[in-house]
Design an enzyme around this catalytic site. Structure first.
Site, PDB file in Angstrom:
ATOM      1  N   GLU A   3       0.863  -1.197   0.000  1.00 35.17           N
ATOM      2  CA  GLU A   3       0.000   0.000   0.000  1.00 35.17           C
ATOM      3  C   GLU A   3       0.899   1.248   0.000  1.00 35.17           C
ATOM      4  O   GLU A   3       2.096   1.150   0.288  1.00 35.17           O
ATOM      5  CB  GLU A   3      -0.872   0.012   1.258  1.00 35.17           C
ATOM      6  CG  GLU A   3      -1.806  -1.188   1.325  1.00 35.17           C
ATOM      7  CD  GLU A   3      -2.721  -1.158   2.535  1.00 35.17           C
ATOM      8  OE1 GLU A   3      -2.662  -0.188   3.338  1.00 35.17           O
ATOM      9  OE2 GLU A   3      -3.499  -2.122   2.672  1.00 35.17           O
ATOM     10  N   ALA A  59       2.510   1.302   3.307  1.00 37.64           N
ATOM     11  CA  ALA A  59       2.949   0.001   3.840  1.00 37.64           C
ATOM     12  C   ALA A  59       3.658  -0.777   2.744  1.00 37.64           C
ATOM     13  O   ALA A  59       3.028  -1.486   1.957  1.00 37.64           O
ATOM     14  CB  ALA A  59       1.757  -0.786   4.382  1.00 37.64           C
ATOM     15  N   GLY A  60       4.972  -0.587   2.662  1.00 31.94           N
ATOM     16  CA  GLY A  60       5.788  -1.309   1.673  1.00 31.94           C
ATOM     17  C   GLY A  60       6.590  -2.369   2.395  1.00 31.94           C
ATOM     18  O   GLY A  60       6.102  -3.469   2.658  1.00 31.94           O
ATOM     19  N   SER A  61       7.831  -2.013   2.777  1.00 35.36           N
ATOM     20  CA  SER A  61       8.646  -2.965   3.550  1.00 35.36           C
ATOM     21  C   SER A  61       7.942  -3.338   4.842  1.00 35.36           C
ATOM     22  O   SER A  61       8.005  -4.492   5.291  1.00 35.36           O
ATOM     23  CB  SER A  61      10.014  -2.341   3.874  1.00 35.36           C
ATOM     24  OG  SER A  61      10.702  -2.036   2.682  1.00 35.36           O
ATOM     25  N   THR A  99       1.309  -5.850  -9.603  1.00 33.49           N
ATOM     26  CA  THR A  99       1.664  -6.436 -10.906  1.00 33.49           C
ATOM     27  C   THR A  99       0.454  -7.180 -11.473  1.00 33.49           C
ATOM     28  O   THR A  99      -0.183  -7.955 -10.769  1.00 33.49           O
ATOM     29  CB  THR A  99       2.845  -7.413 -10.732  1.00 33.49           C
ATOM     30  OG1 THR A  99       3.940  -6.686 -10.156  1.00 33.49           O
ATOM     31  CG2 THR A  99       3.281  -8.005 -12.070  1.00 33.49           C
ATOM     32  N   ARG A 101      33.233  -8.684 -32.220  1.00 32.48           N
ATOM     33  CA  ARG A 101      33.753  -7.328 -32.453  1.00 32.48           C
ATOM     34  C   ARG A 101      35.279  -7.296 -32.283  1.00 32.48           C
ATOM     35  O   ARG A 101      35.824  -7.877 -31.330  1.00 32.48           O
ATOM     36  CB  ARG A 101      33.084  -6.379 -31.450  1.00 32.48           C
ATOM     37  CG  ARG A 101      33.749  -5.034 -31.317  1.00 32.48           C
ATOM     38  CD  ARG A 101      32.860  -3.934 -31.756  1.00 32.48           C
ATOM     39  NE  ARG A 101      33.429  -2.620 -31.472  1.00 32.48           N
ATOM     40  CZ  ARG A 101      33.381  -1.630 -32.336  1.00 32.48           C
ATOM     41  NH1 ARG A 101      32.810  -1.783 -33.533  1.00 32.48           N
ATOM     42  NH2 ARG A 101      33.880  -0.455 -32.019  1.00 32.48           N
ATOM     43  N   GLN A 124      28.829  -2.642 -20.430  1.00 27.83           N
ATOM     44  CA  GLN A 124      30.233  -2.212 -20.583  1.00 27.83           C
ATOM     45  C   GLN A 124      30.924  -2.971 -21.713  1.00 27.83           C
ATOM     46  O   GLN A 124      31.664  -2.382 -22.510  1.00 27.83           O
ATOM     47  CB  GLN A 124      30.974  -2.431 -19.256  1.00 27.83           C
ATOM     48  CG  GLN A 124      32.310  -1.743 -19.161  1.00 27.83           C
ATOM     49  CD  GLN A 124      32.164  -0.226 -19.077  1.00 27.83           C
ATOM     50  OE1 GLN A 124      31.107   0.290 -18.741  1.00 27.83           O
ATOM     51  NE2 GLN A 124      33.227   0.486 -19.411  1.00 27.83           N
ATOM     52  N   GLU A 158       9.175  -8.061  -3.887  1.00 23.64           N
ATOM     53  CA  GLU A 158       9.106  -9.247  -3.008  1.00 23.64           C
ATOM     54  C   GLU A 158      10.043  -9.095  -1.809  1.00 23.64           C
ATOM     55  O   GLU A 158      10.649 -10.054  -1.337  1.00 23.64           O
ATOM     56  CB  GLU A 158       9.428 -10.524  -3.787  1.00 23.64           C
ATOM     57  CG  GLU A 158       8.542 -10.650  -4.996  1.00 23.64           C
ATOM     58  CD  GLU A 158       7.743 -11.917  -5.055  1.00 23.64           C
ATOM     59  OE1 GLU A 158       7.937 -12.793  -4.215  1.00 23.64           O
ATOM     60  OE2 GLU A 158       6.896 -11.997  -5.942  1.00 23.64           O
ATOM     61  N   THR A 164      12.713  -5.782  -0.466  1.00 18.72           N
ATOM     62  CA  THR A 164      13.982  -5.246  -0.966  1.00 18.72           C
ATOM     63  C   THR A 164      15.134  -6.095  -0.418  1.00 18.72           C
ATOM     64  O   THR A 164      14.952  -6.870   0.536  1.00 18.72           O
ATOM     65  CB  THR A 164      14.190  -3.794  -0.491  1.00 18.72           C
ATOM     66  OG1 THR A 164      14.310  -3.817   0.939  1.00 18.72           O
ATOM     67  CG2 THR A 164      13.030  -2.885  -0.908  1.00 18.72           C
TER      68      THR A 164
END
Ligand SMILES: Cc1cc2nc3c(=O)[nH]c(=O)nc-3n(C[C@H](O)[C@H](O)[C@H](O)COP(=O)(O)OP(=O)(O)OC[C@H]3O[C@@H](n4cnc5c(N)ncnc54)[C@H](O)[C@@H]3O)c2cc1C
Length: 387
Positions: free
Chosen positions: A131, A134-136, A162, A272, A341, A368, A370
């Site tokens: 939310e 309200a993440g972690s 998702t 290359r 790179q 899912e 951090t």
């Protein structure tokens, strides 16, 4: 001595499965990957490729209508899909994320109905925990439910979901009493067409294009009592157990992205030339590729270890899941950055997929949980192991 080496190899049928789907994805999905990235629209035609080849049922039990194979098979499927398009891989990933709560706490009927419909290509699911505030700290969620006689009424906003808008059914976590913190949370099945359900505008993301991310808004959504998953108040435990199953799958997504970037960089370095030599003949480049290969292989082993732990019901699954997710996503970020790179200026251009791999890799360190949260989980598991 009994044959210990086999423990470090995938079963032969999974390697065969890998080669079959690798060829299929190279033919049907890889040629669409750059366009999906550029358009950022959910590619229903590509989803149909998965359905038509019976792949949406991979990793689900046959008795539930799936094609079997468990979490390890599902991981190999996601790894190979992510090697060509990490955004496309999210369609089976989030449907599984919707079914796992039913596997861990739902009724047989709920689990079978949803699994068989996913396998037939008739149902897509999403998982709605996060939310705005309200993440972690998912236990601080504010979406409310009120129990009626035979119903529950839900109000609140879920963020960064998702598959939102595309998925038919959502596992929604809501609280009956915020004062109870995690003990007040329950899990519910909510339909896209339930009155009061709406979706926010599409988020404009760095990567995983083709996978919709939107808010799910619940306004006086009344659902029947049988949409509750498991026991009232058991929702937070269901959410956390689900992550034990899904984090190794995100690790598999990261391994696939990294493998795609490594394959691209190796082919480019072998093709290359500068200063009259192939790039691969410069130790500075070949050692970079060797380091990339080490990171991919180490991540793959940890990922299979964690997926196998899910299948075996290993009590240390939480530990292995977080270790695999953290290492595989950090390694994918490093490997994809190095791939850019190796390609030099071309690595920075949209004509080559190196920069897409790099943008796609970043999310695996964030969702899912951090990688800071994975470290918290791993540290907590270490303390537990002291008894
Ligand atoms: C593209 C995308 C798709 C997603 N899909 C879904 C989905 O389908 N369903 C769903 O429910 N959620 C989904 N999420 C949400 C995702 O899981 C959260 O974004 C993630 O858990 C982090 O929460 P947050 O964004 O609120 O960051 P915050 O929690 O605000 O964290 C911000 C920063 O602070 C750090 N931090 C926070 N707490 C601590 C701590 N205790 N110690 C150390 N560092 C800390 C974090 O690691 C991070 O670096 C999705 C997110 C994205 C971006």
């Amino acid at each position: 001595m009994s044959a210990p080496d086999r423990a470090y190899e995938l079963p032969a049928e999974l390697e065969e499965f890998r080669s079959v789907i690798r060829a299929l994805f190279a033919d049907k999905i890889e040629p669409r990957a750059a366009e999906i990235d550029a358009m950022d629209e959910w590619p229903e035609d590509v989803y149909r490729v998965l359905v038509d080849n019976d792949l949406m049922g991979v990793g689900y039990p046959e008795e539930d209508g799936g094609s079997g194979g468990g979490q390890l098979a599902f991981g190999v499927f996601i790894e190979e899909l992510s090697r060509v398009s990490a955004g496309v891989a999210l369609t089976p990933i989030v449907s599984k994320l919707g079914v796992v709560p039913l596997m861990v706490a739902g009724t047989d009927e709920q689990r079978r109905t949803h699994t068989s419909a996913i396998a037939r290509g008739e149902l897509l699911m999403s998982y709605a925990l996060t939310e705005p505030d309200a993440g972690s700290d998912a236990g601080a969620l504010a979406t409310r439910y009120v129990r009626g006689d035979e119903t529950f009424t839900l109000n609140g906003t879920k963020r960064f979901i998702t598959g939102a808008g595309v998925s038919h059914t959502y596992v929604v976590f809501a609280t009956g009493d915020p004062a109870l913190r995690t003990k007040g949370i329950s899990a519910f099945l909510v339909g896209r067409d339930d009155p009061g359900v709406s979706f926010g505008p599409a988020e404009h993301k760095m990567g995983i294009h083709g996978s919709p991310t939107r808010e799910v808004v619940l306004q006086d959504v009344v659902i029947a009592a049988d949409r509750l998953i498991g026991a009232e108040g058991g929702g937070f435990a269901i959410a956390m157990r689900t992550l034990d199953y899904s984090r190794p799958v995100i690790a598999a997504q990261a391994v696939g992205i990294a493998q795609g970037a490594l394959d691209l960089a190796l082919a480019y370095a072998n093709e290359r030339s500068q200063f009259g030599k192939k790039l691969m003949e410069f130790e500075g480049v070949s050692f970079l590729l060797a380091d990339m290969a080490m990171k991919v292989e180490a991540a793959r082993m940890l990922t299979y270890r964690a997926l196998a732990a899910c299948d075996a019901g290993d009590p240390r699954t939480t530990f292995h899941a977080s270790v695999a997710k953290c290492v595989a996503s950090d390694n994918a970020m490093a490997v994809t950055t190095d791939a850019v790179q190796v390609l030099g200026g071309n690595g920075y251009m949209r004509e080559y997929p190196a920069e897409r791999y790099m943008r796609d890799a970043k999310i695996t360190q964030i969702y899912e949980g951090t990688n800071q949260i994975q470290r918290l989980v791993i540290a907590r598991e270490l303390l537990k192991s002291l008894g």
